[in-house]
Design an enzyme around this catalytic site. Structure first.
Site, PDB file in Angstrom:
ATOM      1  N   GLU A 169       0.830  -1.210   0.000  1.00 11.50           N
ATOM      2  CA  GLU A 169       0.000   0.000   0.000  1.00 11.50           C
ATOM      3  C   GLU A 169       0.861   1.256   0.000  1.00 11.50           C
ATOM      4  OE1 GLU A 169      -3.092  -0.391  -0.658  1.00 11.50           O
ATOM      5  OE2 GLU A 169      -2.886  -2.552  -0.434  1.00 11.50           O
ATOM      6  N   GLU A 196      -1.388  -2.037  -9.662  1.00 14.03           N
ATOM      7  CA  GLU A 196      -1.325  -3.231  -8.821  1.00 14.03           C
ATOM      8  C   GLU A 196      -0.074  -4.076  -9.038  1.00 14.03           C
ATOM      9  OE1 GLU A 196      -3.027  -3.302  -6.371  1.00 14.03           O
ATOM     10  OE2 GLU A 196      -4.667  -1.949  -6.879  1.00 14.03           O
TER      11      GLU A 196
END
Length: 834
Positions: free
Chosen positions: A291, A313
């Site tokens: 993250e 991602e």
């Protein structure tokens, strides 16, 4: 409701320049809705019509440049803005918005432990429209100026630093330019731990009922956060671009975490209230690193449209694992990636629903939502790992930093990224991208060992597929006098596939291992002599990552019908007692039980498989009696419970509150044991209610729902089915309680009892998904699917449902994948390859 198409987004981006959102949220108006007032300042480049998105419970008023618009003109989620003139405009929207119980929009949760209520946003893709009006697409970045009115005693967190102005009113500092889907709010009586690092405030937050558990791990959480933060600043030229870094562990969160700039939200299962293994701590640390990587990949530079999900991602996945290895005590994270994440990518890439890492075009947001899968995460990260091996890390990082400099606080696409990489190297990265990012499927590499002169051999790698690979080939020798089964690495060769010529390898090794080090993305096979060595000496490989490559190869061979499922179980029985890496033990036991015993073996062979796994777990428990490896012991205890065919031993553990020699049964283990006893018919509702009284927490509520659904009687099954698929909105389960009920419902031991529900599933799931939306549709396809109905009739019913039933896109994708897995399981049972 209308989904946004790529063409519509491009048209609106050419028309509008959005400057600023001023948002006022009032969270004090009741349990069902909250008030949302939004002012959007924007410029139209030319005169035209367009629209803004909003999904209100009640649209009270709308004004454009002071002129009232008719709220009745709202069409689904689109409010038309007619006859815009070129120049600056101000849109004001006043609405009541509905709270969510599915983890979408503004999720509302009341903690059963203490009655406290917590709210948080998850605004991904189209869910910002559930909270405030927005021009909702990623390339219309703006400044967000947010204020919140909350009940007294609450704390409000947001993307930037917040200040309490008194009387429950909170003001967040204006953000830099960010996309609509990245706005975040979390409000409630949070328990917070705060510190400062490099001049920035850091905070971690959770529900008050979890405060002791967060406090116990606060030092570890902050240490990992600091280590990753510092390492990213060594890698990246651009500094962290936001004014604070908060990490909120929130209830009933659908994903692992969400990369909201300055306020990352995590599922609060990462606040451990029961014993966990060090591999689970490593996983949590990886998610923290993942993250944080998004602060640059995704937040600072954001995809222009959803066909470049991988730019978010895949990079965060790769950087999360790699940075954790470089910066923390968790140095074996790539082993966990290989055994857990990579198999997720391999499986997804062999289904009909596969897609390129970077698809040519994603037509709309509904299609884009389906691509958050093992390909965009695990395959994409594997491709980047291969790119670094081919390009070199220095040039790779130089290209990344060029990319940040060119596109910070803006948007970019695949072509932009490849151009940035190309500026840092002489290699043809455009060709690499075409072969790796625009193609689908998994290549297979098979060694051919050919004898030459004087007892020497050469290697040719047969290549089924289209991608170039740079792979390491491990040559391992064995000492014939070594009874321990050790293998010694003689050499590790670097080979480019396709080869220009056979590669000399000297004398024949006992084991020739392709993709040693796991730097590429491909299935690997063994020559006959190497396969024999694997059977005898797999656990003798010195490097856990090498062992992970071998276990993955065996797993692939079972799935492809090239290795008997029973042979995999034999390998586990032979080698797991000597395995030291917890991720490997956990991954192998999970595949052996959930796939081989529960799906790939015929029902009549399942008892013997469970008995073998039970014996293996007993061996691991005995091996850890000295207390030197509590993580391995915990894994063994968990799996012993899960495969128990008879209740006596685990019932005694529950009664005593401990496993002899430890561990004591904490809440997670108690619910696990009770769940298995429920499946076996060895507990009743009274026992479940008593356990829930002992543990009335949210996790306890989920445990009780799982146990009740697992009880082997018709009334319990009928109640569970009604709870999941009720048509009365007032009785709708939250996302987590739905999942827990679904997990308990289908059990291989109860196939006859639940047989009548298999055809009902394909009807009721369609209606539920259409009524309750994406999150529940996804859960219905993932968790409520009759996984253990491995027969031709279930496959026929499912195919008929896909053909004639018109499921919503998220359920359609899940069903297609489940049915492909079902067809594969049938092929494995029948001994067919494919």
């Amino acid at each position: 409701m209308s989904v946004l198409t790529r063409d519509e987004a491009q048209t609106r981006a050419q028309l509008l320049d959005v400057h600023r959102y001023t948002i006022e949220l009032d969270l004090t108006t009741g349990d069902e809705t909250f008030d949302s007032r939004t002012v959007i300042g924007f410029t139209a480049r030319t005169g035209a019509d367009t629209f803004v998105e909003v999904k209100p419970a009640e649209l009270r008023s709308v004004t454009l440049d002071g002129r009232p618009l008719d709220p009745e003109s709202l069409d689904g989620n689109r409010l038309p803005l007619k006859d815009l003139t070129a120049g600056e405009h101000e849109l004001r929207v006043d609405a009541a918005m509905r709270y969510s119980r599915t983890g979408e929009g503004m999720h509302r949760f009341t903690d059963p432990t203490d009655g406290e209520t917590y709210l948080y946003t998850q605004l991904f893709m189209e869910d910002v429209q559930r909270v405030f009006a927005a021009f909702d697409q990623p390339d219309l970045k703006a400044v967000f100026d947010l204020s919140v009115t909350a009940p007294e005693g609450w704390t409000v967190l947001a993307n930037s630093r917040t200040e309490h102005l008194g009387e429950g009113r909170w003001q967040a500092a204006p953000t830099p330019l960010i996309s609509t889907y990245l706005v975040a709010v979390a409000a409630g009586p949070w328990h917070s731990v705060r510190t400062e690092h490099r001049g920035l405030p850091f905070g971690i937050h959770c529900r008050r009922s979890l405060a002791p558990h967060l406090d116990a791990d606060a030092d570890e959480l902050f240490e990992v956060t600091r280590q990753c933060f510092d390492r990213f600043h060594e890698k990246f030229d651009e500094p962290y671009p936001f004014d604070s870094y908060d990490q909120a562990f929130v209830p009933e969160f659908n994903a692992g975490a969400m990369e909201n700039p300055g306020l990352v939200t995590f599922r609060d299962e990462f606040v451990y209230r029961s014993a966990v293994t060090d591999t689970e701590r490593q996983t949590r640390a990886m998610v923290i690193a993942h993250e944080m990587a998004h602060m640059w990949f995704g937040d600072l530079v954001t995809l222009r449209w959803w066909d470049d999900i991988w730019l978010n991602e895949s990079f965060a996945e790769y950087m999360g694992y790699q940075t954790l290895v470089e910066a923390s005590r968790f140095t074996d994270t790539w082993t966990d990636f290989g055994i857990v994440r990579k198999s997720w990518g391999y499986d997804a890439d062999q289904r009909p629903s596969t897609h390129p890492v970077a698809p040519e075009a994603v037509e709309d947001t509904a299609s884009a939502m389906l691509n958050f899968d093992g390909i965009s995460y695990a395959k994409g990260a594997s491709a980047l790992r291969q790119l670094v091996a081919w390009l070199g890390e220095k040039d790779f990082l130089a290209g990344i930093n060029t990319h940040f400099a060119r596109h910070k606080f803006a948007n970019a696409a695949l072509a932009d990224f490849i151009d940035s990489l190309a500026s840092a190297t002489d290699r043809d990265v455009h060709a690499w991208a075409d072969s790796w990012l625009r193609t689908t499927g998994v290549d297979t590499l098979t060694p051919q060992v050919t004898p030459g002169d004087n007892g020497t051999y050469s290697l040719t790698v047969d290549h089924a597929g289209s991608r170039p690979h740079r792979v390491a080939v491990g040559l391992y020798d064995q000492d014939l006098g070594d009874d321990e089964g050790h293998l010694t690495l003689r050499d590790r060769l670097e080979i480019d596939v396709p080869q220009s010529a056979p590669r000399p390898i000297g004398k024949r090794p006992a084991l020739l291992l392709l993709n040693d080090g796991d730097l590429t993305y491909a299935k690997v096979r063994f020559d006959a002599e190497s396969f024999e060595t694997v059977g005898a000496r797999l656990s003798g490989l010195p490097d856990p990552l090498s062992r992970a490559v071998v276990w993955n190869a065996l797993r692939d061979a079972v799935r492809d019908g090239e290795l008997a499922a029973s042979a995999y179980l034999e390998a586990a029985r032979a080698h797991l007692p000597r395995e030291t890496d917890l991720a490997i033990v956990q991954g192998v036991l999970a595949f052996a039980s959930a796939q081989i015993a529960d799906r790939y073996l015929p029902a009549e062979e399942r008892p013997a498989a469970l008995a073998g796994l039970s014996a293996l777990c007993r061996d691991l428990i005995r091996r850890t009696e000295d207390g030197d490896n509590p993580g391995l012991r915990l894994i063994a205890v968990r799996h012993f419970v899960s495969v128990a065919a008879h209740p006596d031993t685990i019932a005694a553990w529950l009664a005593d509150g401990t496993v002899p020699g430890g561990p004591e049964l904490d809440p997670e283990l108690r619910w696990r044991v009770l769940g298995r006893l429920a499946v076996l018919g060895a507990v009743d509702e009274a026992a479940i209610a008593a356990e829930l009284e002992r543990d009335p927490s949210a996790r306890g509520q989920e445990g009780a729902a799982r146990c009740r659904a697992a009880l082997p009687d018709e009334e319990a099954k009928a109640r569970a089915w009604e709870a999941m698929f009720a048509t009365d909105e007032a009785k709708d389960l939250s996302n987590y309680l739905f999942t827990a009920t679904a997990q308990g419902f289908w059990q291989p031991e109860q196939a006859d009892l639940v047989r009548q529900y298999v055809p009902r599933y394909f009807k009721d799931a369609l209606a539920l998904a259409a009524r309750r939306g994406h999150a529940i549709a996804d859960a219905a396809g993932r968790h409520a699917f009759p996984m253990h109905a491995v027969d031709a009739e279930a496959l026929r019913l499912g195919e008929e449902c896909l053909r004639d039933g018109e499921p919503v896109p998220s359920l359609r994708r899940r069903l297609a994948d489940q049915l492909d897995d079902l067809a594969r399981a049938l092929r494995v049972r029948e001994g067919r390859k494919g």
